[in-house]
Design a protein around this motif. Structure first.
Motif: not given
Length: 217
Positions: A34-35, A38-44, A73-75
């Motif tokens: 839930n970082q 996450a979207q950019a990190e996991l895509a990389a 935490n994105a929350a």
């Protein structure tokens, strides 16, 4: 076989390249916790794993970190601490025992897959120990726990334990790491924010090696 903790950043991508130079059988493992980036990190991470043609697994541990007070935490409605780590008195980007959780889970996975080592990209920092779960004492204790808990079948490898980030980038350039595919920014923005501690550390490490990154606006 080796298991590599792959965040998609410069350090872990270099660890992946190093592991592959020692063993052609590698499984790269990325974690969604839930970082906010996450979207950019996991895509990389996915792009780097595809570049090397390795088995890549993404584990969802968001529930474990649901109550994290970290700015990552994105929350949480928090902006990650900005500026050089050396100038930050109390960065708000620590995720509670994150690396301990990651290493424990990868140890179990390594045993299931028959891997004999976990690669973790912890390294020396010019600003001292920023996060306790990256410190040399932590790494030594976790290595002992991994070895004891697996009956000596698995060990924790931290090949950069005595290296700075600039040293890692130097090695990575020699290994041909596709750094253009990697991502290092806590804001999760495109282009990277350039202001958070990890952005600044990355820029300093690359510039120390004569590499000046530019980003499309």
């Amino acid at each position: 076989m080796k298991c590599v903790l792959l965040s998609g950043g410069a350090d872990s991508s270099t660890a992946l390249a190093l592991a592959l130079s020692r063993d052609p059988q590698v499984v790269a493992v990325s974690i969604a916790y839930n970082q906010q980036h996450a979207q950019a990190e996991l895509a990389a991470a996915k792009a780097v794993a595809q570049h090397y043609g390795v088995d890549h697994r993404i584990l969802d541990l968001a529930a474990i970190f649901a109550d994290s007070r970290s700015a990552l935490n994105a929350a949480n409605d928090l902006v990650a601490s900005q500026g050089d780590y050396a100038d930050q008195e109390a960065p708000n980007t620590e995720v509670e025992f994150r690396n301990g959780v990651f290493i424990a889970i990868l140890t179990s996975l390594a045993m299931q897959l028959g891997a004999d080592a976990l690669y973790f990209g912890a390294h020396l920092d010019d600003s001292g120990v920023i996060y306790p779960d990256c410190s040399p004492d932590f790494v030594a204790a976790m290595d002992q726990a991994v070895r004891l808990g697996t009956g000596g079948k698995v060990r924790l490898e931290t090949p950069f334990g005595q290296m700075t980030k600039a040293d890692i980038v130097k090695l990575g350039l020699e290994l041909g790491v596709p750094y253009h595919l990697t991502y290092s920014c806590y804001a999760g923005s495109q282009p990277p924010c350039g202001q958070c501690g990890t952005c600044i550390d990355r820029r300093k490490a690359f510039e120390a090696n004569g590499v000046f990154e530019t980003y499309d606006q």
